[in-house]
Write a protein that holds these residues in place. Structure first.
Motif, PDB file in Angstrom:
ATOM      1  N   THR A 102     -24.597 -17.855  28.754  1.00 57.52           N
ATOM      2  CA  THR A 102     -23.273 -17.873  29.363  1.00 57.52           C
ATOM      3  C   THR A 102     -22.364 -18.651  28.430  1.00 57.52           C
ATOM      4  OG1 THR A 102     -24.227 -17.803  31.578  1.00 57.52           O
ATOM      5  CG2 THR A 102     -21.943 -18.556  31.400  1.00 57.52           C
ATOM      6  N   ARG A 103     -21.251 -18.036  28.035  1.00 56.62           N
ATOM      7  CA  ARG A 103     -20.347 -18.661  27.064  1.00 56.62           C
ATOM      8  C   ARG A 103     -18.966 -18.851  27.675  1.00 56.62           C
ATOM      9  NH1 ARG A 103     -23.118 -19.048  22.614  1.00 56.62           N
ATOM     10  NH2 ARG A 103     -24.843 -17.620  22.248  1.00 56.62           N
ATOM     11  N   VAL A 104     -18.476 -20.079  27.553  1.00 50.09           N
ATOM     12  CA  VAL A 104     -17.140 -20.412  28.037  1.00 50.09           C
ATOM     13  C   VAL A 104     -16.328 -20.809  26.812  1.00 50.09           C
ATOM     14  CG1 VAL A 104     -15.781 -21.821  29.617  1.00 50.09           C
ATOM     15  CG2 VAL A 104     -18.134 -21.179  30.232  1.00 50.09           C
ATOM     16  N   LYS A 105     -15.362 -19.971  26.469  1.00 46.92           N
ATOM     17  CA  LYS A 105     -14.597 -20.142  25.235  1.00 46.92           C
ATOM     18  C   LYS A 105     -13.546 -21.242  25.362  1.00 46.92           C
ATOM     19  CE  LYS A 105     -16.404 -16.661  22.897  1.00 46.92           C
ATOM     20  NZ  LYS A 105     -16.960 -16.793  21.583  1.00 46.92           N
ATOM     21  N   LYS A 106     -13.036 -21.645  24.227  1.00 46.66           N
ATOM     22  CA  LYS A 106     -12.092 -22.754  24.080  1.00 46.66           C
ATOM     23  C   LYS A 106     -10.961 -22.704  25.110  1.00 46.66           C
ATOM     24  CE  LYS A 106      -8.795 -24.681  20.748  1.00 46.66           C
ATOM     25  NZ  LYS A 106      -9.215 -26.062  20.627  1.00 46.66           N
ATOM     26  N   GLY A 107     -10.727 -23.855  25.741  1.00 42.14           N
ATOM     27  CA  GLY A 107      -9.569 -24.031  26.605  1.00 42.14           C
ATOM     28  C   GLY A 107      -9.671 -23.416  27.980  1.00 42.14           C
ATOM     29  N   SER A 108     -10.806 -22.841  28.335  1.00 41.18           N
ATOM     30  CA  SER A 108     -10.943 -22.199  29.646  1.00 41.18           C
ATOM     31  C   SER A 108     -11.010 -23.226  30.768  1.00 41.18           C
ATOM     32  CB  SER A 108     -12.204 -21.336  29.686  1.00 41.18           C
ATOM     33  OG  SER A 108     -12.104 -20.277  28.771  1.00 41.18           O
TER      34      SER A 108
END
Length: 191
Positions: A102-108
């Motif tokens: 599971t990837r949560v990208k920058k600034g989310s």
């Protein structure tokens, strides 16, 4: 020690924790976790072994970040939000070799009590509303809400609602920062 840890927190030997990170009451960070600089972990947070967290992330109270969850810089995880790690859990079936990334990208930003189903990628600066259940990838800058989560708008890097339709063409300027956003089809870009 270049980070702050409350006396009730447990940081297992081997954990990599960046300078200026604050770890509050009853947090448990496993020994293979990698955590960046200037992060904050609220009360009763758990961080697994195969977890990488970027710089300046804020994880609010009662959040568990299980193995195979990866947070880039500047991610916000609201209170009691949930990451899952397998699609079809059963108590009597061991599925540790089936964990999905599971990837949560920058600034989310992920709102309170939201659920992020494993295997999902949240695009840069996306915004998940409180209580949403995200079961598919979310585009960069998208605002999603509901069960299951559906896109209902766009958000700026600053966290302001972008006044553009979900698709088409258009341009919007943030009154707080002066940043310009351009909609091209169903993709929003920051200039």
């Amino acid at each position: 020690m270049s980070f702050t840890k409350h006396e009730t927190a447990i940081v297992d030997e081997g954990a990599e924790i960046g300078e200026g990170t604050r770890i509050w009451h009853w947090v448990h960070i496993c020994g293979k976790a990698k955590i960046g600089k200037k992060c904050s972990f609220g009360q009763n947070v758990y961080v697994g072994n195969n977890v990488v967290i970027g710089d300046n992330c804020k994880v609010q109270n009662n959040v568990s970040i299980y193995d195979n969850v990866f947070l880039e810089d500047d991610v916000f995880c609201g209170p009691s939000m949930v990451f899952t790690n397998v699609i079809n859990p059963r108590s009597g079936v061991v599925r540790k070799d089936e964990y999905l990334d599971t990837r949560v990208k920058k600034g989310s930003s992920i709102g309170a009590n939201a659920t992020i189903v494993c295997g999902i990628t949240l695009g840069e600066y996306s915004f998940v509303a409180a209580g949403a259940v995200v079961n598919k990838d979310v585009k960069a800058y998208a605002l999603v809400a509901g069960v299951p989560a559906k896109q209902i708008g766009w958000m700026s890097k600053y966290g302001e609602r972008v006044e553009l339709p979900l698709s088409g063409k258009g341009k919007w300027v943030c009154t707080k920062t002066g940043d310009t956003y351009v909609l091209n089809g169903d993709v929003l870009l920051s200039e």
